[in-house]
Design an enzyme around this catalytic site. Structure first.
Site, PDB file in Angstrom:
ATOM      1  CB  CYS A 104      -0.914  -0.015   1.222  1.00 10.62           C
ATOM      2  SG  CYS A 104      -2.018   1.407   1.335  1.00 10.62           S
ATOM      3  CB  CYS A 111      -4.129  13.641   1.706  1.00  7.21           C
ATOM      4  SG  CYS A 111      -5.497  13.355   0.556  1.00  7.21           S
ATOM      5  CB  CYS A 115     -11.719  12.267   3.808  1.00  9.72           C
ATOM      6  SG  CYS A 115     -11.721  12.179   2.000  1.00  9.72           S
ATOM      7  CB  CYS A 118      -8.903  10.243   6.173  1.00  9.97           C
ATOM      8  SG  CYS A 118      -7.308   9.635   5.602  1.00  9.97           S
ATOM      9  CB  CYS A 331      -8.259   1.606   5.659  1.00  9.16           C
ATOM     10  SG  CYS A 331      -9.042   2.661   4.434  1.00  9.16           S
TER      11      CYS A 331
END
Length: 349
Positions: A104, A111, A115, A118, A331
């Site tokens: 991954c 980023c 979101c 996250c 995740c």
């Protein structure tokens, strides 16, 4: 920052031309050695001593280094990788029940998608990664864990916002003269950048696409994923349908299940309506805790009911197993790496 040429970001022809190496087949030999994860130009034993010396003077064998290795009891491994400007990213090794190994990898430092659920989005964005920085994550993970079966662009960053460099990295990893990874073993996950989905469908490479849908409720999705305000659901659905038909590849819809947020029967109905008539499967991911974020994990009962509602409607559904949580490698948890924008003062947590 090193002034030497980073050759892990080059194809054989580019190695030969940029380093002025003749005959040209030497570029292929160098490329093959790089795919084996060597640590020194001296390991390129089929090259002359003079050529190895030329490489050491002009080329940079690796621009990234592993700063920390974290291992979870479930077999997940996370590498914290420092780049040549002292910024850092994280890459994760995932193992499934058949012991297949997946890398991954990250495509950006931080980023910009922000979101709500996250960790990485809370960092903001420093910059996009260069092709060699993406490729080296894969090679460094292979060096630590042995040959890998798959690669997913699901780490730090939005791949569609760095698509050209992601493309170049994929070209290097899939080249038959080197690592020769199959395009069928590569997945790109996007938060729903519609322009990028069409670009990938029309211009390749022919890889697997995953879309982080999370919810098919327009207002809720806008609250959870700011990108939804400029990439609405109806247009996103059209783009997904286009990709599936143009490439012949089924698209994965991903949904982070948030306790008492997007797990109701109405949420299931919305997702069913969104997915109906397009070639997709659904990958459900129980939300992994992130300190400071206002969400909670879904109960086992919430997850089970949501799966049942979708399956009853005829959807192909997978409920992901939680992995890597002990090391912040699950995740939505990547972001243990800290940095300061526009500053030379960067560090790893």
């Amino acid at each position: 920052m090193c002034k030497k040429i980073s050759i892990t970001g080059l194809l054989p022809e580019e190695i030969s031309s940029q380093l002025d190496i003749k005959p040209s087949f030497r570029g292929v030999q160098i490329f093959e050695w790089l795919s084996k994860g060597i640590d020194s130009f001296d390991e390129m034993t089929n090259l002359s001593q003079a050529l190895r010396q030329q490489l050491s003077e002009k080329a940079q064998l690796r621009c990234c280094k592993v700063s920390k290795i974290l291992e979870d009891s479930d077999g997940t491994v996370k590498l914290q990788i420092t780049l040549d400007d002292s910024l850092a990213v994280e890459t994760v090794l995932l193992k499934d029940r058949e012991n297949r190994k997946t890398a991954c990898v990250s495509c950006q430092v931080g980023c910009a998608m922000n979101c709500a659920f996250c960790q990485t989005g809370k960092l903001g964005i420093a910059r996009s990664l260069r092709p060699e920085e993406i490729v080296e994550q894969f090679f460094l993970l292979e060096k630590h864990s042995g040959p890998l079966d798959n690669i997913v662009f699901m780490g730090m960053g939005e791949p569609m916002m760095n698509l050209e460099n992601v493309r170049k990295a994929i070209a290097i990893l899939t080249d038959k003269r080197g690592r020769n990874l199959s395009e069928r073993r590569i997945t790109l996950s996007t938060s729903g950048v519609i322009k990028g989905i069409y670009d990938l469908a029309d211009n390749g490479p022919l890889i697997r696409l995953a879309v982080s849908l999370t919810t098919a409720d327009e207002k809720l999705r806008e609250n959870l994923m700011p990108i939804a305000k400029t990439n609405p659901l109806a247009e996103l659905r059209n783009a997904i349908d286009y990709y599936a038909k143009k490439t012949g590849r089924r698209v994965t819809l991903e949904a982070a299940l948030l306790g008492n947020t997007n797990t109701s029967e109405q949420s299931a109905k919305n997702m069913i309506n969104f997915a109906r008539g397009i070639d997709v499967n659904v990958n459900l991911i129980p939300w992994n805790p992130v300190e400071g974020l206002p969400f909670k994990e879904p109960s086992n009962n919430e997850c089970r009911r949501f799966v049942e509602w979708l399956e009853k409607a005829g959807l192909n559904v997978t409920l992901r197993t939680r992995r890597g949580r002990e090391i912040g490698g699950a995740c939505g948890q990547l972001g243990k790496t800290l940095y300061k924008k526009n500053s030379d003062s960067k560090k790893l947590s």
